[in-house]
Design a protein around this motif. Structure first.
Motif, PDB file in Angstrom:
ATOM      1  N   ARG A  22       0.830  -1.203   0.000  1.00  0.00           N
ATOM      2  CA  ARG A  22       0.000   0.000   0.000  1.00  0.00           C
ATOM      3  C   ARG A  22       0.870   1.259   0.000  1.00  0.00           C
ATOM      4  O   ARG A  22       0.560   2.254  -0.669  1.00  0.00           O
ATOM      5  CB  ARG A  22      -0.930  -0.002   1.207  1.00  0.00           C
ATOM      6  CG  ARG A  22      -2.050  -1.059   1.119  1.00  0.00           C
ATOM      7  CD  ARG A  22      -2.953  -1.008   2.344  1.00  0.00           C
ATOM      8  NE  ARG A  22      -4.012  -1.990   2.274  1.00  0.00           N
ATOM      9  CZ  ARG A  22      -5.167  -1.814   1.636  1.00  0.00           C
ATOM     10  NH1 ARG A  22      -5.396  -0.666   1.015  1.00  0.00           N
ATOM     11  NH2 ARG A  22      -6.084  -2.766   1.618  1.00  0.00           N
ATOM     12  N   THR A  37       1.422  -0.577 -11.901  1.00  0.00           N
ATOM     13  CA  THR A  37       0.091  -1.171 -11.774  1.00  0.00           C
ATOM     14  C   THR A  37      -0.325  -1.230 -10.315  1.00  0.00           C
ATOM     15  O   THR A  37       0.410  -1.766  -9.474  1.00  0.00           O
ATOM     16  CB  THR A  37       0.079  -2.599 -12.356  1.00  0.00           C
ATOM     17  OG1 THR A  37       0.436  -2.534 -13.745  1.00  0.00           O
ATOM     18  CG2 THR A  37      -1.297  -3.231 -12.216  1.00  0.00           C
ATOM     19  N   VAL A  38      -1.474  -0.668 -10.013  1.00  0.00           N
ATOM     20  CA  VAL A  38      -2.024  -0.684  -8.666  1.00  0.00           C
ATOM     21  C   VAL A  38      -3.343  -1.442  -8.701  1.00  0.00           C
ATOM     22  O   VAL A  38      -4.234  -1.121  -9.482  1.00  0.00           O
ATOM     23  CB  VAL A  38      -2.237   0.737  -8.113  1.00  0.00           C
ATOM     24  CG1 VAL A  38      -2.927   0.690  -6.753  1.00  0.00           C
ATOM     25  CG2 VAL A  38      -0.906   1.471  -8.016  1.00  0.00           C
ATOM     26  N   THR A  39      -3.443  -2.455  -7.855  1.00  0.00           N
ATOM     27  CA  THR A  39      -4.665  -3.260  -7.765  1.00  0.00           C
ATOM     28  C   THR A  39      -5.138  -3.275  -6.321  1.00  0.00           C
ATOM     29  O   THR A  39      -4.355  -3.629  -5.421  1.00  0.00           O
ATOM     30  CB  THR A  39      -4.410  -4.697  -8.244  1.00  0.00           C
ATOM     31  OG1 THR A  39      -3.883  -4.666  -9.583  1.00  0.00           O
ATOM     32  CG2 THR A  39      -5.694  -5.513  -8.225  1.00  0.00           C
ATOM     33  N   ASP A  40      -6.369  -2.874  -6.094  1.00  0.00           N
ATOM     34  CA  ASP A  40      -6.935  -2.830  -4.740  1.00  0.00           C
ATOM     35  C   ASP A  40      -6.050  -2.027  -3.789  1.00  0.00           C
ATOM     36  O   ASP A  40      -5.866  -2.390  -2.628  1.00  0.00           O
ATOM     37  CB  ASP A  40      -7.137  -4.246  -4.196  1.00  0.00           C
ATOM     38  CG  ASP A  40      -8.166  -5.032  -4.979  1.00  0.00           C
ATOM     39  OD1 ASP A  40      -9.107  -4.407  -5.504  1.00  0.00           O
ATOM     40  OD2 ASP A  40      -8.030  -6.267  -5.071  1.00  0.00           O
ATOM     41  N   ARG A  42      -2.835  -1.559  -3.895  1.00  0.00           N
ATOM     42  CA  ARG A  42      -1.505  -2.122  -3.651  1.00  0.00           C
ATOM     43  C   ARG A  42      -0.691  -2.126  -4.938  1.00  0.00           C
ATOM     44  O   ARG A  42      -1.192  -2.516  -5.984  1.00  0.00           O
ATOM     45  CB  ARG A  42      -1.617  -3.551  -3.105  1.00  0.00           C
ATOM     46  CG  ARG A  42      -2.385  -3.643  -1.805  1.00  0.00           C
ATOM     47  CD  ARG A  42      -2.796  -5.076  -1.513  1.00  0.00           C
ATOM     48  NE  ARG A  42      -3.530  -5.204  -0.257  1.00  0.00           N
ATOM     49  CZ  ARG A  42      -4.837  -4.973  -0.131  1.00  0.00           C
ATOM     50  NH1 ARG A  42      -5.565  -4.606  -1.191  1.00  0.00           N
ATOM     51  NH2 ARG A  42      -5.434  -5.105   1.045  1.00  0.00           N
ATOM     52  N   GLU A  43       0.570  -1.719  -4.837  1.00  0.00           N
ATOM     53  CA  GLU A  43       1.467  -1.757  -5.990  1.00  0.00           C
ATOM     54  C   GLU A  43       2.315  -3.016  -5.884  1.00  0.00           C
ATOM     55  O   GLU A  43       3.173  -3.137  -5.015  1.00  0.00           O
ATOM     56  CB  GLU A  43       2.358  -0.515  -6.029  1.00  0.00           C
ATOM     57  CG  GLU A  43       3.151  -0.354  -7.324  1.00  0.00           C
ATOM     58  CD  GLU A  43       4.429  -1.176  -7.350  1.00  0.00           C
ATOM     59  OE1 GLU A  43       4.632  -1.911  -8.339  1.00  0.00           O
ATOM     60  OE2 GLU A  43       5.216  -1.085  -6.396  1.00  0.00           O
ATOM     61  N   ASP A  45       4.444  -5.885  -8.464  1.00  0.00           N
ATOM     62  CA  ASP A  45       4.864  -6.191  -9.829  1.00  0.00           C
ATOM     63  C   ASP A  45       5.376  -7.628  -9.916  1.00  0.00           C
ATOM     64  O   ASP A  45       5.376  -8.367  -8.934  1.00  0.00           O
ATOM     65  CB  ASP A  45       5.905  -5.182 -10.331  1.00  0.00           C
ATOM     66  CG  ASP A  45       7.234  -5.278  -9.596  1.00  0.00           C
ATOM     67  OD1 ASP A  45       7.454  -6.253  -8.845  1.00  0.00           O
ATOM     68  OD2 ASP A  45       8.069  -4.362  -9.764  1.00  0.00           O
TER      69      ASP A  45
END
Length: 219
Positions: A22, A37-40, A42-43, A45
């Motif tokens: 986060r 890329t950030v999902t929910d 959170r970054e 990779d």
């Protein structure tokens, strides 16, 4: 102090690792506006799936996450070789004696509520603590150098705290800033200079046993 978490063991530290991802989103996506890329919230990779070594700077009193950095062996997938090859036209370093550091970040939550002078102190101290931790971990594992990709802003910070580096390859403008690949010497002299800059003369690693061999797979 610095807590070490191996990628393979991160399920044993779910709260810290989640907080780190986060924090990375807040730093790299929100603040620096990098193309990540950030999902929910959170970054994360693809290199987080390569069993990296995470160094987490935690507040001595509260245990709050102050910053983090990721280490990977250059003999496997890494950001310089696989994401930023333009920086090293002659090829990225690949050696059992060289690691790569990436996703170096100081938690905005630790200084957003501070006055400017105090915030600068927090950022500077956390930065130096993480760098000291990198040197200590590398020395314990027999690693001689660390390679990293960084921008002009970080280059200025490194110079301001006497964290010497050698630029390799060809500095290139990526996005809005000049970007460099640099090699850092994991020597006693480097640790002493960083310690002097941050008044961190004692070891910063929290777990003594981790200093013996923090990740045998990398050594």
């Amino acid at each position: 102090m610095i807590t070490i978490v191996e990628g393979a063991d991160r399920d044993h530290h779910p709260h810290l690792i989640d907080e780190m991802f986060r924090m990375r989103a807040a730093v790299f996506a929100d603040r620096l506006e990098w193309d990540v890329t950030v999902t929910d919230g959170r970054e994360i990779d693809r290199f987080d799936a390569e069993d990296p070594l995470y160094l987490l700077s935690l507040d001595d009193r509260t245990g709050a996450l102050q910053g983090a950095v990721r280490l990977l062996p250059t003999t496997g997938p890494n950001m310089l070789r696989d994401v930023f090859p333009v920086l090293v036209p002659g090829g990225a370093p690949a050696s059992p004696l060289i690691w790569e550091s990436s996703r170096f970040a100081v938690n905005p939550a630790t200084y957003n509520a501070c006055e400017r002078a105090e915030a600068n102190h927090v950022v500077n101290r956390t930065t130096i603590e993480l760098l000291c931790g990198i040197v200590e971990v590398c020395q314990s594992a027999g690693i001689e150098h660390v390679v990293s990709v960084f921008d002009a802003r970080m280059a200025r910070i490194f110079r301001s705290i006497d964290c010497a580096f050698e630029v390799i390859g060809t500095p290139t403008r990526i996005g809005r800033t000049m970007t460099y690949a640099g090699v850092f010497d994991m020597s006693d002299d480097m640790r002493e200079r960083l310690g002097d800059a941050g008044r961190l003369l004692s070891p910063v690693l929290a777990k003594v046993e981790a200093q013996q061999n923090p990740n045998p797979r990398y050594a």
